[in-house]
Design a protein around this motif. Structure first.
Motif: not given
Length: 254
Positions: A220-235
């Motif tokens: 997942l870390r590699a897959a989202v690298a092209p996009y701007h991700v400010r925060a990760l949140c759990t369910a």
């Protein structure tokens, strides 16, 4: 084990402090197009409403008191349940599908292999969800629901807006992470430490395959690298800045 003991175990293993939940909701609501609410149960469960050009999309549906929480989040967006055009599930455990009846008119998107579990036709492998289902039958959707499985990473387009799904198998067979705005909602593909609140890899007792879940986080870390991700949140409304320290803790268990 008695039902009361099982619920106590769930609470101890998954406990969220109210302060941590409030911080998580504020993190998600940084974007004016996005509103979050939490529901009751052994653990606070999150649902997120996102306004798009084509209508409102919902990520996860909470647990006890879910319909009231859904109404709250939608009202703060100026919307109603009939305005929901899609439901995006991170996974199908009972504590994330509570308000399904209120939005049953919309298509539900899940990961590959998750449809049978959402409809109660197959069991999850984690021993804690299996025990909970044995002690009390979950209120799951029926077969009339329009459930659409995503075979892998997928971009869903709603007018001029895009929401991205990323395959995250391990916690459940069809777990997904959803990138809505600049927040990556990873479901229970990640958890949190009860004392520090730091994000951690998925928990073994709750997961089909915790090792596979950790491998999925690396991908997942590699897959989202092209996009701007400010925060990760759990369910369960625990969030962290999407920096290298957070990713290292998730992928290495530091």
């Amino acid at each position: 084990m008695s039902r009361r003991a099982a619920l106590t175990l769930l609470a101890l293993l998954g406990g969220c402090t109210s302060a941590g939940v409030r911080d998580g909701v504020r993190t998600i609501e940084h974007d004016a197009l996005q509103r979050a609410a939490t529901t009751n149960g052994a653990n606070a469960s999150l649902l997120v409403a996102r306004r798009t050009e084509a209508g409102v999309v919902i990520v996860d549906l909470g647990w006890r008191g879910a319909e009231r929480a859904l109404e709250d989040a939608l009202t703060r967006l100026g919307a109603r349940p009939r305005d929901v055009v899609a439901v995006l599930l991170t996974h199908s455990h009972r504590d994330h599908v509570g308000a399904w009846r209120a939005v049953a008119h919309a298509p539900f998107y899940v990961g590959a292999g998750e449809r049978a579990r959402l409809l109660g036709r197959a069991s999850h492998r984690g021993w804690i969800p299996r025990l909970a289902d044995h002690l009390r039958r979950p209120s799951l959707p029926d077969a009339r629901l329009d459930v659409r499985e995503l075979a892998g990473d997928t971009a869903l387009v709603f007018g001029r807006d895009t929401v991205r799904a990323f395959a995250l198998p391990g916690h459940t067979v069809g777990s997904l992470a959803w990138l809505v705005g600049d927040v990556l909602l990873v479901g229970d593909g990640a958890s949190h430490a009860p004392t520090s609140g730091r994000l951690t890899p998925a928990r073994r007792g709750f997961s089909d395959d915790a090792r596979a879940a950790r491998r999925s986080l690396v991908r997942l870390r590699a897959a989202v690298a092209p996009y701007h991700v400010r925060a990760l949140c759990t369910a369960h409304a625990r969030c962290a800045t999407a920096d290298s320290i957070t990713w290292r803790r998730l992928t290495r268990g530091d």
